[in-house]
Design an enzyme around this catalytic site. Sequence first.
Site, PDB file in Angstrom:
ATOM      1  CB  SER A  12      -6.121  -2.466   6.022  1.00  0.00           C
ATOM      2  OG  SER A  12      -5.719  -2.705   4.870  1.00  0.00           O
ATOM      3  CG  HIS A  37      -9.404   0.401   5.869  1.00  0.00           C
ATOM      4  ND1 HIS A  37      -9.843   1.935   5.731  1.00  0.00           N
ATOM      5  CD2 HIS A  37      -8.182   0.444   4.943  1.00  0.00           C
ATOM      6  CE1 HIS A  37      -9.321   2.520   4.859  1.00  0.00           C
ATOM      7  NE2 HIS A  37      -8.002   1.799   4.518  1.00  0.00           N
ATOM      8  CG  ASP A  39      -6.398  -0.341   1.983  1.00  0.00           C
ATOM      9  OD1 ASP A  39      -6.591   0.902   2.265  1.00  0.00           O
ATOM     10  OD2 ASP A  39      -5.876  -0.955   2.811  1.00  0.00           O
ATOM     11  CG  MET A  41      -4.190   0.130  -3.561  1.00  0.00           C
ATOM     12  SD  MET A  41      -2.369  -0.333  -2.754  1.00  0.00           S
ATOM     13  CE  MET A  41      -2.725  -0.111  -1.056  1.00  0.00           C
ATOM     14  CG  HIS A  70      -8.294   4.219   1.413  1.00  0.00           C
ATOM     15  ND1 HIS A  70      -7.168   4.110   2.050  1.00  0.00           N
ATOM     16  CD2 HIS A  70      -8.231   5.456   0.636  1.00  0.00           C
ATOM     17  CE1 HIS A  70      -6.233   5.041   1.805  1.00  0.00           C
ATOM     18  NE2 HIS A  70      -7.035   6.026   1.045  1.00  0.00           N
ATOM     19  CG  MET A  72      -5.419   4.577  -1.782  1.00  0.00           C
ATOM     20  SD  MET A  72      -4.326   3.765  -0.876  1.00  0.00           S
ATOM     21  CE  MET A  72      -5.760   2.229  -0.584  1.00  0.00           C
ATOM     22  CG  MET A 141      -3.530   8.851   3.249  1.00  0.00           C
ATOM     23  SD  MET A 141      -3.985   7.278   3.651  1.00  0.00           S
ATOM     24  CE  MET A 141      -2.838   6.132   3.456  1.00  0.00           C
ATOM     25  N   GLY A 146      -0.267   3.022  -0.961  1.00  0.00           N
ATOM     26  CA  GLY A 146       0.421   2.246  -1.660  1.00  0.00           C
ATOM     27  C   GLY A 146       0.649   0.727  -1.266  1.00  0.00           C
ATOM     28  CG  PHE A 147       3.449  -0.730  -1.119  1.00  0.00           C
ATOM     29  CD1 PHE A 147       3.474  -1.708  -1.869  1.00  0.00           C
ATOM     30  CD2 PHE A 147       4.010   0.515  -1.845  1.00  0.00           C
ATOM     31  CE1 PHE A 147       3.648  -1.428  -3.318  1.00  0.00           C
ATOM     32  CE2 PHE A 147       4.092   0.682  -2.798  1.00  0.00           C
ATOM     33  CZ  PHE A 147       4.314  -0.479  -3.864  1.00  0.00           C
ATOM     34  N   GLY A 148       1.293  -1.708   2.661  1.00  0.00           N
ATOM     35  CA  GLY A 148       1.271  -1.829   3.867  1.00  0.00           C
ATOM     36  C   GLY A 148       2.378  -2.194   4.600  1.00  0.00           C
ATOM     37  N   GLY A 149       2.443  -2.288   6.003  1.00  0.00           N
ATOM     38  CA  GLY A 149       3.623  -2.500   6.691  1.00  0.00           C
ATOM     39  C   GLY A 149       4.866  -1.420   6.678  1.00  0.00           C
ATOM     40  CG  ASP A 176      -5.173   3.882   5.840  1.00  0.00           C
ATOM     41  OD1 ASP A 176      -4.516   2.713   6.291  1.00  0.00           O
ATOM     42  OD2 ASP A 176      -5.773   3.888   4.813  1.00  0.00           O
ATOM     43  N   GLY A 177      -2.494   3.872   8.439  1.00  0.00           N
ATOM     44  CA  GLY A 177      -0.831   3.869   7.964  1.00  0.00           C
ATOM     45  C   GLY A 177      -0.147   3.684   9.326  1.00  0.00           C
ATOM     46  N   GLY A 178       0.666   2.429   9.439  1.00  0.00           N
ATOM     47  CA  GLY A 178       1.560   2.316  10.382  1.00  0.00           C
ATOM     48  C   GLY A 178       0.955   2.361  11.770  1.00  0.00           C
ATOM     49  N   GLY A 198      -3.352  -2.625   9.464  1.00  0.00           N
ATOM     50  CA  GLY A 198      -3.165  -3.943   8.789  1.00  0.00           C
ATOM     51  C   GLY A 198      -2.533  -4.730   9.244  1.00  0.00           C
ATOM     52  CB  SER A 199       1.297  -5.057   9.224  1.00  0.00           C
ATOM     53  OG  SER A 199       1.599  -3.858   9.180  1.00  0.00           O
TER      54      SER A 199
HETATM   55  C1  DX5 Z   1      -1.838   2.149   2.781  1.00  0.00           C
HETATM   56  C2  DX5 Z   1      -3.268   1.692   2.991  1.00  0.00           C
HETATM   57  C3  DX5 Z   1      -3.413   1.003   4.200  1.00  0.00           C
HETATM   58  C4  DX5 Z   1      -2.551  -0.081   4.618  1.00  0.00           C
HETATM   59  C5  DX5 Z   1      -2.236  -0.049   6.276  1.00  0.00           C
HETATM   60  O1  DX5 Z   1      -2.040   2.517   1.390  1.00  0.00           O
HETATM   61  O2  DX5 Z   1      -4.276   2.671   2.601  1.00  0.00           O
HETATM   62  O3  DX5 Z   1      -4.862   0.991   4.722  1.00  0.00           O
HETATM   63  O4  DX5 Z   1      -2.959  -1.137   4.593  1.00  0.00           O
HETATM   64  O5  DX5 Z   1      -1.371  -0.932   6.504  1.00  0.00           O
HETATM   65  P1  DX5 Z   1      -0.570  -0.897   7.766  1.00  0.00           P
HETATM   66  O6  DX5 Z   1      -1.362  -0.872   8.991  1.00  0.00           O
HETATM   67  O7  DX5 Z   1       0.266  -2.165   7.689  1.00  0.00           O
HETATM   68  O8  DX5 Z   1       0.514   0.225   7.465  1.00  0.00           O
HETATM   69 ZN    ZN Z   2      -6.513   2.225   3.504  1.00  0.00          ZN
END
Ligand code: DX5
Ligand code: ZN
Length: 229
Positions: A12, A37, A39, A41, A70, A72, A141, A146-149, A176-178, A198-199
């Site tokens: 991401s 990917h 994102d 928002m 994606h 959002m 999800m 809304g946020f990475g990490g 998607d996420g973590g 992402g992270s």
């Molecule tokens: C969250 C995003 C994800 C996000 C994942 O709202 O849709 O794609 O970037 O980031 P990580 O892998 O850091 O959880």
């Molecule tokens: Zn995403």
Amino acid sequence: MSFDRNIKIAPSILAADFANFGAECEAIEAQGADWVHVDVMDGHFVPNITFGPATCAAIRKHIKGVMDVHLMIAPVDPYIDAFAQAGADVITAHVEAGPHIHRTLQAIRATGAKAGVALNPGTPAEAVAHLLDLTDLICVMTVNPGFGGQKFIDMSAKIRALRAMIGDRPVHIEIDGGVDAKTAPLVAQAGADVLVAGSAVFRGGSVGDPTAYGKNIRDIRAAAEGVYA
Ligand code: DX5
Ligand code: ZN
């Protein structure tokens, strides 16, 4: 875009350098990413704002493979054509983003893009039970969007339920996420094939020195594939 259930790693770019998206996309593909990917928002459906179709069109030129967008955002329908024209291969909308997800998926497919549907952690698998023949990808999800990490939320039971519902249909399950090398085996075992990270992909590297991206991608892939060994 051909269909298979092999593990695909989709970094991401939410975790990339926003001033260097083109170079970051080229770097992750060179380092082994399968999909990119993206994102989007809107500060309304989720409490954060990123970018829109113009940025997607600009980065498209730097992506050789699949651009996985994606959304959002709410509403979705007025923007579908713009994201399709920006070159999205997959356009994913949230089931929670409006009352007419069925129409939204039809509209996405009408552009020629693959249609994805995303489920927030609080939304049950059954929400897509009547959409399975209209969708090419279900995004589960594993954080609130809304946020990475953020910390991974275990959705293994939902993933298994979806995998059973999908049966032989050519529908991807994306997570998607973590996602990192620790959580990837859980979701792969449950039936996921597209892992967004992402992270866990971008940590330790930079556009100027992207070798860490490659190691991170290989670690996540090996962890996910290991569950089949
Ligand atoms: C969250 C995003 C994800 C996000 C994942 O709202 O849709 O794609 O970037 O980031 P990580 O892998 O850091 O959880
Ligand atoms: Zn995403």
